[in-house]
Write a protein that holds these residues in place. Sequence first.
Motif, PDB file in Angstrom:
ATOM      1  N   LEU A 170      41.268  47.450  38.403  1.00  0.00           N
ATOM      2  CA  LEU A 170      39.877  47.812  38.177  1.00  0.00           C
ATOM      3  C   LEU A 170      39.048  46.570  37.900  1.00  0.00           C
ATOM      4  O   LEU A 170      39.481  45.649  37.207  1.00  0.00           O
ATOM      5  CB  LEU A 170      39.766  48.785  36.997  1.00  0.00           C
ATOM      6  CG  LEU A 170      40.526  50.109  37.138  1.00  0.00           C
ATOM      7  CD1 LEU A 170      40.342  50.951  35.886  1.00  0.00           C
ATOM      8  CD2 LEU A 170      40.055  50.864  38.371  1.00  0.00           C
ATOM      9  N   ALA A 171      37.841  46.540  38.455  1.00  0.00           N
ATOM     10  CA  ALA A 171      36.909  45.447  38.237  1.00  0.00           C
ATOM     11  C   ALA A 171      35.545  46.026  37.889  1.00  0.00           C
ATOM     12  O   ALA A 171      35.300  47.228  38.018  1.00  0.00           O
ATOM     13  CB  ALA A 171      36.818  44.574  39.492  1.00  0.00           C
ATOM     14  N   GLN A 172      34.628  45.157  37.440  1.00  0.00           N
ATOM     15  CA  GLN A 172      33.280  45.632  37.110  1.00  0.00           C
ATOM     16  C   GLN A 172      32.608  46.249  38.321  1.00  0.00           C
ATOM     17  O   GLN A 172      31.887  47.242  38.221  1.00  0.00           O
ATOM     18  CB  GLN A 172      32.424  44.467  36.584  1.00  0.00           C
ATOM     19  CG  GLN A 172      32.520  44.288  35.087  1.00  0.00           C
ATOM     20  CD  GLN A 172      31.467  43.321  34.567  1.00  0.00           C
ATOM     21  OE1 GLN A 172      31.157  42.321  35.213  1.00  0.00           O
ATOM     22  NE2 GLN A 172      30.922  43.614  33.403  1.00  0.00           N
ATOM     23  N   GLN A 173      32.870  45.664  39.473  1.00  0.00           N
ATOM     24  CA  GLN A 173      32.314  46.185  40.713  1.00  0.00           C
ATOM     25  C   GLN A 173      33.442  46.753  41.577  1.00  0.00           C
ATOM     26  O   GLN A 173      33.988  46.063  42.422  1.00  0.00           O
ATOM     27  CB  GLN A 173      31.578  45.062  41.474  1.00  0.00           C
ATOM     28  CG  GLN A 173      30.456  44.403  40.688  1.00  0.00           C
ATOM     29  CD  GLN A 173      29.331  45.377  40.377  1.00  0.00           C
ATOM     30  OE1 GLN A 173      29.049  46.284  41.153  1.00  0.00           O
ATOM     31  NE2 GLN A 173      28.692  45.201  39.225  1.00  0.00           N
ATOM     32  N   GLY A 174      33.821  47.988  41.335  1.00  0.00           N
ATOM     33  CA  GLY A 174      34.840  48.624  42.173  1.00  0.00           C
ATOM     34  C   GLY A 174      36.256  48.324  41.748  1.00  0.00           C
ATOM     35  O   GLY A 174      36.589  48.359  40.565  1.00  0.00           O
ATOM     36  N   SER A 175      37.106  47.972  42.717  1.00  0.00           N
ATOM     37  CA  SER A 175      38.525  47.736  42.460  1.00  0.00           C
ATOM     38  C   SER A 175      39.059  46.753  43.487  1.00  0.00           C
ATOM     39  O   SER A 175      38.376  46.397  44.446  1.00  0.00           O
ATOM     40  CB  SER A 175      39.303  49.054  42.532  1.00  0.00           C
ATOM     41  OG  SER A 175      39.230  49.599  43.829  1.00  0.00           O
ATOM     42  N   TYR A 176      40.300  46.301  43.279  1.00  0.00           N
ATOM     43  CA  TYR A 176      40.898  45.328  44.191  1.00  0.00           C
ATOM     44  C   TYR A 176      42.381  45.641  44.351  1.00  0.00           C
ATOM     45  O   TYR A 176      43.012  46.203  43.460  1.00  0.00           O
ATOM     46  CB  TYR A 176      40.712  43.897  43.669  1.00  0.00           C
ATOM     47  CG  TYR A 176      41.245  43.674  42.277  1.00  0.00           C
ATOM     48  CD1 TYR A 176      42.532  43.181  42.073  1.00  0.00           C
ATOM     49  CD2 TYR A 176      40.456  43.978  41.162  1.00  0.00           C
ATOM     50  CE1 TYR A 176      43.020  42.982  40.805  1.00  0.00           C
ATOM     51  CE2 TYR A 176      40.939  43.784  39.883  1.00  0.00           C
ATOM     52  CZ  TYR A 176      42.224  43.287  39.712  1.00  0.00           C
ATOM     53  OH  TYR A 176      42.717  43.110  38.438  1.00  0.00           O
ATOM     54  N   ALA A 177      42.914  45.286  45.520  1.00  0.00           N
ATOM     55  CA  ALA A 177      44.309  45.583  45.829  1.00  0.00           C
ATOM     56  C   ALA A 177      45.246  44.633  45.086  1.00  0.00           C
ATOM     57  O   ALA A 177      44.944  43.449  44.902  1.00  0.00           O
ATOM     58  CB  ALA A 177      44.546  45.467  47.329  1.00  0.00           C
TER      59      ALA A 177
END
Length: 254
Positions: A170-177
């Motif tokens: 999880l990130a502040q702007q969306g998510s990452y693989a």
Amino acid sequence: MRPPFTPDLTGPKSVPAPDTGGPSASTPRFAILVAGGSGTRMGADRPKQFLNLLGEPVLLHTLRRFLEAALQVEECVVVLPPEQFATWQQLCQEHQVRLPHAVVAGGATRWASVRNGLAYLIHRPAGLVAVHDGVRPLVSAQVIEQTYTAAAAHGAAVAAVAPKDSVRGLAQQGSYALDRSRLRLVQTPQCFELNLLRRAYQLPELPTFTDDASVVEDLQPIYLVPGDYRNLKITTPEDLIVAEALLRAEQATS
């Protein structure tokens, strides 16, 4: 210094297991089964460790796994909330449990409960200790044995499996693989050289302590051993259904 600790043993008393020789004669093995659940997420009328799994309490299945003769566990400590002692004692009478174990009062957190279990083993100068969730009743003897063996060689060993699904952070702007080939899902048992775990539990409790490996990792690298997808932790009603199916299949092939 830590204050002296006197474990509460109003439940079933510790009965020494017979000395069967073999590896445990040189490296004693102990186990701490932590069972502090309330059953809230199960929506049940009793704590999840006391739920019925094919006619017996979940915790009894777990206890039996660790007291298989071949594993040579010399002493097994069950950690329960004090208000659950009477229920466990009654269940032991109903099911005619003769498995040697001690019952120790748990604390407000899992960390505190494991610490209390360790305090009960104060009379043991050395050995290997496995910490296991009381609601993982399907752990195999192979996984337990491999974890003890790896802890004897490396000081700290934890059962873990690779994630089956894709994983994202999880990130502040969306998510990452995330690269799941570099990730593992941690199970129990988590096994340690006894005095190593004692040293780790002399440190203050931190919010980052989610399991015993996280308590120990600043003192010792954690060696991972292959876990088992069947070694599930019973947390929700669906877990109990799966556990029943797996246990039936296991009994059918034994």
